[in-house]
Design an enzyme around this catalytic site. Structure first.
Site, short mmCIF file in Angstrom:
data_model
loop_
_atom_site.label_atom_id
_atom_site.label_comp_id
_atom_site.label_asym_id
_atom_site.label_seq_id
_atom_site.Cartn_x
_atom_site.Cartn_y
_atom_site.Cartn_z
N GLU A 1 -9.95 -2.22 4.91
CA GLU A 1 -10.52 -1.73 6.31
C GLU A 1 -11.69 -2.37 6.47
OE1 GLU A 1 -8.03 -0.52 8.66
OE2 GLU A 1 -8.66 2.35 8.37
N HIS B 1 -7.22 -4.77 10.30
CA HIS B 1 -7.30 -5.25 8.56
C HIS B 1 -5.72 -5.65 7.96
CE1 HIS B 1 -4.79 -1.27 9.61
NE2 HIS B 1 -4.22 -1.80 8.96
N ASN C 1 -8.25 -3.47 13.93
CA ASN C 1 -9.20 -3.83 13.98
C ASN C 1 -8.89 -4.60 12.33
OD1 ASN C 1 -7.85 -2.69 11.42
ND2 ASN C 1 -9.64 -0.51 11.24
N ASP D 1 0.78 -1.29 -0.32
CA ASP D 1 -0.07 -0.06 -0.12
C ASP D 1 0.76 1.20 0.28
OD1 ASP D 1 1.27 -0.42 3.04
OD2 ASP D 1 -1.28 -1.56 3.02
#
Ligand code: F6R
Length: 258
Positions: free
Chosen positions: A141, A136, A134, A66
């Site tokens: 996400e 990811h 979370n 990313d």
């Protein structure tokens, strides 16, 4: 999923370094999927040490997961800069074969160009992944399509707050990133996940033992045929089947190395 419960963060990191080093030395033209973030810094330090001891990346190709939208490669907090600082500037991986999504062009074009490069040079032999608080993976996400390809994703406030530590005082990370999709990640031949510390315990439990759901993108890895998760005791502390993982690993490791 193969779950490896390590005695400490140092052991988990060293085992991931060893796994990557083996892939590089045993594969004629290895294609590596690389990650960034705090967890990976000691992994790159270990790989640099291995390089100094003789491991060559000269035949390798790398794909990073990313990049922040809006940051040019030379921005100190871009993932281009992170990779240069922590890895590329210290090893012999050819510059022409280091692929990262661009953050400073139209995100749709950046994603399309990255997917084309993946199709051309892939599949990835070994994909390295961290895990967000979370759940990811990459910057997919919660709510991300489990079949997604590389595209722009809006970052959650929690992720931006977690990553603000890498930015200057009062600065926040950009609102979105171009990230490999979950579907793109799943095409890797093998995947290794490294998660360390109490802050990751809930996400680890959800990814490894929870239902497969877009609510926890890491849970998609349950569908992957060759994923190994390396954990320190804190990151493993919410798992329910730890005794079973230990027993299974005693048998698996006697048959085949991780
Ligand atoms: C970044 C990436 C992210 C991180 C995750 C964990 O390329 O892929 O998924 O792996 O946010 O980051 P740290 O290691 O900083 O907790």
């Amino acid at each position: 999923m193969r779950v490896i419960l390590c005695d400490c963060a140092g052991e988990a990191t060293a085992r991931v370094v060893d796994r990557i080093a083996r892939t590089v030395s045993e594969t004629p033209e290895p294609v590596l999927g690389l990650a960034t973030g705090g967890t990976m810094e000691p992994v790159y330090a270990g790989l640099i040490e291995a390089h100094r001891a003789g491991l060559s990346f000269s035949a390798a190709t790398s794909f990073n997961l990313d990049e922040y939208v809006g940051l040019p490669p030379e921005h100190p907090q871009s993932y281009h800069s992170y990779m240069a600082r922590h890895f590329f500037d210290h090893v012999d991986l050819p510059e022409a074969r280091r692929f990262l999504p661009r953050g400073d062009v139209d995100p749709g074009q950046s994603a399309a160009a990255f997917e084309v490069a993946l199709q051309r040079h892939g599949p990835v032999d070994l994909q390295l992944l961290g895990l967000g608080h979370n759940g990811h993976i990459g910057f997919n996400e919660p709510g991300s399509s489990l079949g997604s390809l590389t595209r722009e994703k809006t970052l959650t406030r929690r992720t931006r707050e977690a990553n603000a530590r890498f930015f200057g005082e009062g600065e926040m990370p950009p609102r979105s990133a171009v990230t490999m999709g979950i579907g793109s990640i799943m095409r890797a031949r093998a995947i290794v996940v490294l998660a360390l510390g109490q802050g990751k315990a809930a996400a680890v439990a959800a990814a490894v033992e929870g239902p497969v759901t877009a609510f926890c993108p890491g849970s998609a890895l349950q569908f992957h045929p060759d994923t190994t998760v390396y954990l320190d005791p804190a990151a493993a502390s919410d798992l329910r089947l730890t005794e079973h993982y230990r027993e299974a690993e005693a048998i698996s490791s006697a048959r085949a190395p991780d």
